[in-house]
Design an enzyme around this catalytic site. Structure first.
Site, mmCIF file in Angstrom:
data_model
loop_
_atom_site.group_PDB
_atom_site.id
_atom_site.type_symbol
_atom_site.label_atom_id
_atom_site.label_comp_id
_atom_site.label_asym_id
_atom_site.label_seq_id
_atom_site.Cartn_x
_atom_site.Cartn_y
_atom_site.Cartn_z
ATOM 1 N N ARG A 78 78.148 47.762 62.480
ATOM 2 C CA ARG A 78 78.008 46.958 63.701
ATOM 3 C C ARG A 78 79.101 45.904 63.660
ATOM 4 O O ARG A 78 79.181 45.098 62.721
ATOM 5 C CB ARG A 78 76.623 46.321 63.773
ATOM 6 C CG ARG A 78 76.365 45.480 65.021
ATOM 7 C CD ARG A 78 74.899 45.076 65.069
ATOM 8 N NE ARG A 78 74.540 44.255 66.221
ATOM 9 C CZ ARG A 78 74.351 42.928 66.174
ATOM 10 N NH1 ARG A 78 74.481 42.271 65.016
ATOM 11 N NH2 ARG A 78 74.014 42.268 67.254
ATOM 12 N N ASN A 155 74.718 39.811 71.410
ATOM 13 C CA ASN A 155 73.973 39.419 70.213
ATOM 14 C C ASN A 155 72.973 38.311 70.523
ATOM 15 O O ASN A 155 73.304 37.317 71.178
ATOM 16 C CB ASN A 155 74.946 38.923 69.140
ATOM 17 C CG ASN A 155 74.245 38.544 67.857
ATOM 18 O OD1 ASN A 155 73.739 39.400 67.142
ATOM 19 N ND2 ASN A 155 74.207 37.246 67.551
ATOM 20 N N GLU A 156 71.724 38.493 70.083
ATOM 21 C CA GLU A 156 70.677 37.457 70.150
ATOM 22 C C GLU A 156 70.801 36.634 71.432
ATOM 23 O O GLU A 156 71.041 35.428 71.394
ATOM 24 C CB GLU A 156 70.760 36.571 68.916
ATOM 25 C CG GLU A 156 70.587 37.370 67.637
ATOM 26 C CD GLU A 156 70.669 36.548 66.353
ATOM 27 O OE1 GLU A 156 70.900 35.326 66.456
ATOM 28 O OE2 GLU A 156 70.505 37.128 65.269
ATOM 29 N N HIS A 222 65.974 41.640 65.104
ATOM 30 C CA HIS A 222 66.599 41.019 63.940
ATOM 31 C C HIS A 222 65.496 40.412 63.086
ATOM 32 O O HIS A 222 64.669 39.646 63.587
ATOM 33 C CB HIS A 222 67.610 39.961 64.365
ATOM 34 C CG HIS A 222 68.797 40.525 65.070
ATOM 35 N ND1 HIS A 222 69.859 39.747 65.506
ATOM 36 C CD2 HIS A 222 69.104 41.807 65.421
ATOM 37 C CE1 HIS A 222 70.758 40.529 66.092
ATOM 38 N NE2 HIS A 222 70.312 41.777 66.049
ATOM 39 N N TYR A 224 64.484 38.113 60.113
ATOM 40 C CA TYR A 224 64.708 37.060 59.133
ATOM 41 C C TYR A 224 63.356 36.429 58.803
ATOM 42 O O TYR A 224 62.393 37.130 58.513
ATOM 43 C CB TYR A 224 65.745 36.056 59.663
ATOM 44 C CG TYR A 224 67.131 36.651 59.798
ATOM 45 C CD1 TYR A 224 67.952 36.820 58.686
ATOM 46 C CD2 TYR A 224 67.618 37.077 61.032
ATOM 47 C CE1 TYR A 224 69.222 37.385 58.796
ATOM 48 C CE2 TYR A 224 68.886 37.642 61.155
ATOM 49 C CZ TYR A 224 69.683 37.793 60.040
ATOM 50 O OH TYR A 224 70.933 38.348 60.151
ATOM 51 N N GLU A 251 69.738 43.515 62.527
ATOM 52 C CA GLU A 251 70.152 42.578 61.479
ATOM 53 C C GLU A 251 68.944 42.283 60.613
ATOM 54 O O GLU A 251 67.815 42.226 61.103
ATOM 55 C CB GLU A 251 70.651 41.242 62.044
ATOM 56 C CG GLU A 251 71.984 41.258 62.737
ATOM 57 C CD GLU A 251 72.412 39.844 63.151
ATOM 58 O OE1 GLU A 251 71.867 38.868 62.567
ATOM 59 O OE2 GLU A 251 73.254 39.717 64.040
ATOM 60 N N TRP A 280 72.772 42.378 57.527
ATOM 61 C CA TRP A 280 73.728 41.278 57.749
ATOM 62 C C TRP A 280 74.045 40.646 56.403
ATOM 63 O O TRP A 280 73.140 40.226 55.711
ATOM 64 C CB TRP A 280 73.130 40.227 58.681
ATOM 65 C CG TRP A 280 74.146 39.169 59.017
ATOM 66 C CD1 TRP A 280 74.466 38.073 58.274
ATOM 67 C CD2 TRP A 280 75.015 39.139 60.151
ATOM 68 N NE1 TRP A 280 75.467 37.350 58.863
ATOM 69 C CE2 TRP A 280 75.830 37.987 60.033
ATOM 70 C CE3 TRP A 280 75.199 39.979 61.261
ATOM 71 C CZ2 TRP A 280 76.791 37.653 60.978
ATOM 72 C CZ3 TRP A 280 76.159 39.627 62.198
ATOM 73 C CH2 TRP A 280 76.948 38.480 62.056
#
Length: 458
Positions: A78, A155-156, A222, A224, A251, A280
């Site tokens: 990516r 992105n985001e 994503h 996290y 990610e 990531w």
């Protein structure tokens, strides 16, 4: 990053979702396609992403990175691009070169515009509509590459504020790309810095998928700090699987300033259920999240512990990656070429880091995320200090007669105006500098000031 696990919209009935997920496409794709929640390459073979993110727009001279990640077994990369609104614009010629590097190294190329990151909260971030302008402006580099390239619109695309229009804006962006002649598989990121703690993407995914006349859209979450337990990971991904909607983990990391994601659970669940992922990131992180580098100074011979985990660990790239069948023939050699030194200008980080508080124990911050006549929603973030903790208790006293009626991710009790919130079994253990979030619904009458919080660790 905030979490909100209560009051989310109910999941649509499977029979209704099937109409959205499996409706006949109105526009034929020429490369990757989506069917029954799975991604297929141009030869009609199922393709499961196993790769990494590479910060190309900030390290444009690191062209050997494509060969390096391929030599370590990845099948996808990516690539971070910029529309020119926040960082140096990647031209059509540069994007063509990136695609060529991916194809030379037999990697599927996911291209993303990073300038949308945190829109509505991050200063300078652009809209998805503006990102579409960029994609259409470089269409000459994309057209004809549908078998090798997936377009990740932005992105985001929203932070933790003003994200309620995500579904409408994303659907409109998809339609504009299709009208503009982009026939690629499209990837869309979740709001809330990509982590969708509000379940906005999860609950609106069928509608957004149906908005694509080609029915060729993949959703990207994503993972996290919001995804720090196996239960949260399996529940989120499992709801997409149940509805036959394509989902990838676009990610994730082994740690982050907003919490400690359960990377082992991410890798195990995605392998068991055929879900793609992209870690990531390859190298070049800064601003306090250097621990997310997989390689030190872009050197494939100096993998970090995170890099070793992702490439060579259980359920990692070496064990699970399969090259896309569109490349055919004999794979390239596995000896990585030499790398060049990275530039000295550090890139921005994704998501933006937070600074761990000094000292041991814990701290707590209080915010009001929504307020209406007579009621409000509160959000409290608990962060460990310089040492790991095994539990926490947050206390405060309301000054104007407010009260708590409902809570999640904590056991909340009240005695008059005094409120005590204790961790539940899955979020009490926090590593040094790590954090977690709980929320509540409250009532107020005259005013609703922010109380002073104390946090006690155990």
């Amino acid at each position: 990053m905030r979490r909100f696990f209560a009051g989310a919209a109910a999941v649509l009935l499977a029979t209704v979702a099937a109409v959205f997920a499996f409706g006949p496409p109105a526009q034929a794709a020429t490369g990757f396609t989506v069917s029954a929640g799975k991604l297929y390459d141009a030869n009609g073979n199922e393709f499961i992403m196993r790769g990494v993110n590479h910060a190309h727009t900030w390290y444009a001279n690191q062209t050997s990175s494509f060969a390096d990640v391929k030599a370590l077994g990845a099948n996808t990369v990516r690539v971070v691009l910029s529309s020119g609104d926040r960082w140096t614009r990647n031209s059509a010629a540069d994007v063509s070169n990136v695609i060529g590097l991916c194809k030379t190294n037999r990697l599927i190329c996911v291209l993303e515009v990073h300038d949308t990151t945190g829109y509505g909260e991050q200063s300078g971030a652009i809209t998805l509509d503006r990102a579409v302008d960029y994609w259409l402006s470089i269409a000459s580099a994309l057209n004809g590459q549908e078998a090798y390239v997936i377009v990740n619109i932005g992105n985001e695309p929203y932070g933790n504020q003003n994200y309620s229009s995500w579904a409408t804006d994303t659907a409109n962006a998809i339609r504009r790309l299709r009208t503009g002649g982009i026939a690629h598989t499209i990837m869309v990121d979740a709001p809330n810095w990509g982590q969708d703690w509000s379940f906005t993407m999860r609950d609106n995914a069928p509608t957004v998928f149906n908005a694509d006349p080609a029915r060729n859209t993949v959703f990207s979450i994503h993972m996290y700090g919001v995804f720090d337990t196996a239960a949260e990971i399996s529940d989120y991904l499992g709801r997409f699987r149940t509805r036959g909607l394509p989902i990838v983990v676009g990610e994730f990391g082994h740690y982050h300033s907003d919490g400690d994601p359960d990377e082992d659970a991410i890798l195990a669940y995605t392998r068991a259920n055929g879900i793609g992922w992209l870690g990531w990131s390859w190298s070049g992180n800064s601003g306090g999240v250097e621990y997310l580098d997989m390689a030190t100074n872009f050197n494939p011979n100096q993998l970090t512990s995170w890099g070793q985990r992702l490439f060579n660990g259980a359920n990692g790239i070496r064990q699970t990656a399969r090259e896309a069948s569109v490349f055919g023939g004999t794979p390239p050699p596995t000896t990585p070429p030499p790398t060049t030194p990275p530039p000295t200008t550090p890139p921005p980080t994704t998501p933006p880091p937070t600074t761990p508080p000094p000292g041991a124990g814990c701290t707590a911050t209080y915010s009001i995320t929504g307020q209406w006549q007579g009621g409000f929603q509160g959000d409290v973030r608990v962060t460990a200090g310089s040492s790991a903790i095994t539990g926490w208790t947050v206390r405060w006293t309301f000054a104007n007669g407010q009260s708590v009626s409902q809570s999640w991710n904590a056991t909340v009790t009240s005695s008059g105006s005094a409120v005590t919130a204790r961790n539940v079994d899955y979020n009490g253990r926090l590593g040094a500098g790590a954090g977690t979030t709980f929320g509540f619904i409250g009532a107020w009458t005259t005013t609703n000031p922010t109380p002073i919080l104390t946090c006690t660790a155990s």
